[in-house]
Design an enzyme around this catalytic site. Structure first.
Site: not given
Length: 834
Positions: A174, A249, A611
């Site tokens: 990620d 994220h 996600s």
């Protein structure tokens, strides 16, 4: 990028490998025509040479690897790297090139910066199987543990949250992680963390990721950026050339799956509860390959996957998807999926987000049967807000903000301009982005009314900037009404540090404006509008509301059927596999993250997307791995799939949103192409009763059965299809689902179920089914008794009754007399009666 950085950049790249040549000024034209290529060789990678397979003897059965086994793998890997360097020297003698990575564990190959002619020359070499151009990839919680029943279900079975996921290592590929976040601290009251001895990863120390960043919870962290560096798109000062998460994220996804339990969520000064990951005792290893300004590239992603597998992770979470459908004879044969195929051989369970390209059919961005693909749903918590107008009309909205307690006058932004400023001078003044455009005396103590336009959706304007404007003008509060340009888009519960509300409905926005315009105030003489006698009170939106109809498949969640190739031919593989919460999910955040302006500077953020749904399933998979350490990846996938829920919390069929605009008024019952097997059921997944298992050989037979696949299979695995005496059609893989893209006449498919129930006694299962429209179904045996560890074969006969081109769906259920229920979705697209 300053010149001093460029000098260091070239110098550092010169140290990467003895096979690297640096470019001088005369070579700039050649460099301009270069690109990153991924080159794979015919010989086997390390994992295939070691003979490891996803069985009970795998290194990923939560036991330590032997030192001799590790030594053999390292020796083999070093030999492969030497072969790569030798090949480049021989093929490109006295030419400039730049090798970025050697892939040696999961696939045998390398990535390099080459010219087209150099790539063609390598492709012609006998030892080279394939040369492909690198491609880009993109990014595809306080209450969801309760919504999924973890505290009184799955956690309770394993001793409570203090033990949930203990000993399992999850690898996150990620945008990195913020190691200072309390969600990843190992200083937790109770028993201490113990690092699994089989894990061999390291904690990279760089600027921005100093010594001590890792601990016994966060046990590994690396970053991969050679492809990005070679393209000149990575700036070390802006993109955090370290494992640190400058986007947010990666921090969010890691915390949803495995963040510590009971971490206070404080946003904009408001306490919103306590957060926990699905497997709060699991370990985290981070492999950063995505960056905040440009995303990432396949060459870096593959290097991250390769390293995670070599380090010894048990599960890989990929909340990322390719930005295009892979070309070639099948979508499965792309470098990322094939690297993950080798990871599955090593016993690693892989979870990938379905993608945020829904709700169109065939919008799926995760393709292969060995990858567990997760779509997104809502959950039962929402934050509601409202504003009470002076005419006693209550207008609903959203916004994580406090209320005003008392009535205040309203002032429309376009009616509060400074002298000399007109709407023509500042065409977007209604968005409240610049306090210098307004007269503070006209706004002070009032509720400022601003317009939410499409520019907010595009990111040109921000609510955060409007809040700054309101505070600079000492407004009592802030209200957004929806502009026609943004009508239909769903507003989210944005945090506000002053009283505020966002009105998302065009009808409610018009009700506010009609009331405001009914009592306008004008300046004497000029007749200029300077406000309104209208008043209102913002109620506030800090308290959540529970119990709404949920889950429902979100409009953005990518849909099946699974495309087999770039020409949109359908595969006999069900995608997505499952759905999980992915809308309005609280998770840890990096205060320096720029992934969303609404949460900059905060330690938690509310995000939506597949996600967010993928790490929910990743964490639950860790609980299954903890309970059943010898489960293969396919067995974990089966446990998750066959126990999934088909109904929402009110007992009705799960619904799916069908449009981007006004999604709540355009929904219909979800099909397996919307939700796969259904909505994840964490507690039931820990006691599935029966499992559908698939070994590496079965996957190989499936790949070898694809027309023209033999050289590609040899390329990625180093194995010849001739070694496999038979092939398998996709519909014959022992998946916990049945998908047939084209049913001509009658077809029989077989499924093998194995009893893994913890009780030693037999269980008798009765088989029932609901046939898809225009299809006949017969399952035999219709009833069977199976003991612990035993396997039974089910024969499923499907017949086309009419010529129909529209997909239809059914279900097969296995109902055990000891309470186990096994759910098998059935999908048939084209039916041709014979």
């Amino acid at each position: 990028m300053d010149e001093s950085y460029l000098v260091r950049f070239v110098f550092l790249l010169c140290l990467v490998s003895s096979s690297v040549f640096c470019l001088d000024d005369s070579d700039q034209n050649a460099a301009a025509s270069s690109a990153v290529y991924i080159v794979t060789l015919k010989d086997r990678p390390s994992v295939h040479s070691s003979g490891r397979e996803s069985t009970s003897s795998s290194r990923h059965s939560l036991t330590a690897s032997s030192s001799s086994q590790i030594y053999r793998t390292l020796n083999r890997s070093a030999s492969i790297i030497r072969v790569h360097d030798s090949l480049l020297r021989k093929a490109l003698r006295k030419e400039n090139y730049l090798k970025l990575y050697s892939y040696h564990y999961l696939i045998n190959g390398f990535s390099a910066v080459l010219t087209q002619k150099q790539a063609d020359r390598l492709a012609a070499r006998e030892e080279v199987e394939n040369v492909v151009l690198d491609f880009s990839v993109e990014k595809a919680t306080t209450h969801t543990p309760q919504f999924l029943g973890l505290p009184r279900g799955a956690w309770l079975r394993d001793g409570g949250y203090e033990y949930a996921g203990e000993g399992v290592v999850i690898g996150f590929i990620d945008t990195g992680i913020d190691p200072s976040h309390p969600s990843f601290s190992d200083k937790i009251l109770g028993h201490t963390y113990s690092i699994p001895p089989r894990f061999t990863g390291v904690c990279e120390v760089t600027i921005g990721f100093p010594p001590g960043s890792c601990n016994r919870k966060l046990i590994g962290a690396r970053h991969f950026a050679e492809s990005a560096l070679s393209r000149g798109v990575l700036n070390s000062t802006q993109d955090d050339a370290s494992p640190f998460d400058g986007e947010g994220h990666g921090t969010h996804t890691a915390s949803v799956a495995a963040g510590n339990h009971g971490i206070p969520v404080v946003v904009a000064g408001h306490h919103l509860g306590n957060a926990s990951g699905m497997a709060p005792r699991a370990h985290i290893a981070v492999y950063k390959a995505l960056y905040k300004r440009f995303g990432g590239f396949a060459a870096d992603i593959i290097a991250a996957i390769d390293q995670a597998a070599q380090d010894g992770v048990d599960i890989i979470n990929l909340s990322i998807t390719p930005n295009r459908r892979p070309p070639g004879i099948a979508t499965f044969f792309n470098p990322i999926d094939m690297a993950l195929f080798s990871a599955v051989k090593a016993g690693i369970f892989v979870v990938q987000a379905a993608g945020n390209t829904g709700p169109a059919p065939k919008s799926m961005s995760s393709f292969s049967p060995w990858i567990f693909t997760v779509g997104a749903t809502s959950h039962d918590r929402i934050y509601t807000n409202s504003i009470i107008l002076g005419n006693n009309v209550t207008v609903p909205g959203v916004g994580l903000a406090s209320g005003t307690r008392t009535m205040h006058k309203l002032i429309l932004a376009t009616h509060a301009l400074r002298n000399g400023t007109t709407v023509m001078d500042a065409i977007y003044v209604g968005e409240c982005q610049d306090s210098s455009s307004f007269d503070q005396k006209l706004v002070q103590g009032k509720i400022l009314v601003c317009s939410y336009t499409v520019r907010f959706i595009l990111g040109v304007s921000t609510i955060k900037q409007a809040l700054i404007t309101a505070k600079n003008l000492t407004a009592a509060g802030l209200v957004f009404y929806i502009d026609p340009s943004a009508a239909g888009f769903q507003m989210t519960s944005t945090p506000m540090d002053i009283p505020g509300i966002l009105i998302s409905s065009p009808q409610d926005s018009q009700a506010l404006l009609r009331y405001y315009n009914s009592s306008l105030l004008r300046e004497n003489g000029s007749g200029k509008i300077v406000g309104s006698a209208s008043v209102a009170r913002i109620v506030g939106g800090m308290k959540p509301t529970y119990g709404i109809t949920s889950p429902k498949v979100m409009y953005f969640s990518a849909r099946g059927p699974d495309p087999e190739d770039d020409s949109f031919v359908d595969a006999d593989i069900m995608k997505p596999n499952l759905v999980a919460p992915g809308n309005a999910i609280w998770g840890a955040w990096s205060p320096l993250g720029i992934g969303t302006t609404d949460f900059q500077g905060e330690r938690f953020a509310m995000e939506s997307g597949t996600s967010m749904s993928a790490p929910h399933v990743t964490g639950i998979a860790a609980l299954i791995k903890q309970k059943f350490p010898h489960f293969t990846p396919a067995a974990i996938a089966s446990a998750l799939s066959t126990t999934a829920s088909l109904s929402d919390r009110k007992g009705q069929h799960i619904m799916a949103q069908r449009t981007v605009l006004n999604p709540d008024i355009s929904q219909s019952p979800a099909t397996p192409f919307d939700m796969g097997s259904g909505f994840v059921n964490a507690t039931a997944a820990l006691d599935p009763g029966l499992i559908f298992d698939i070994g590496y050989n079965e996957y190989m037979k499936f790949l070898c059965g694809i027309d023209g696949s033999s050289p590609v299979v040899l390329n990625y695995t180093g194995e010849s299809c001739s070694a496999y005496n038979s092939s398998l059609a996709a519909s014959d893989l022992n998946l916990p689902s049945v998908t047939i893209a084209k049913l001509v006449g009658t077809r029989t498919v077989l499924r093998w179920v194995t009893n893994i129930a913890t009780t030693a006694t037999n269980e008798t299962y009765t088989v029932g089914w609901k046939a898809p429209d225009s299809v006949s179904v017969k399952v035999s045996p219709a009833k069977f008794t199976i003991g612990n560890g035993q396997t039974r074969v089910l024969s499923i006969v499907l017949g086309a009754m009419k010529n129909v081109s529209m997909a239809s769906f059914g279900r097969i259920g296995l109902f055990g007399d000891r309470g186990h229920v096994v759910n098998i979705p059935v999908a048939v697209i084209y039916k041709i009666a014979v």
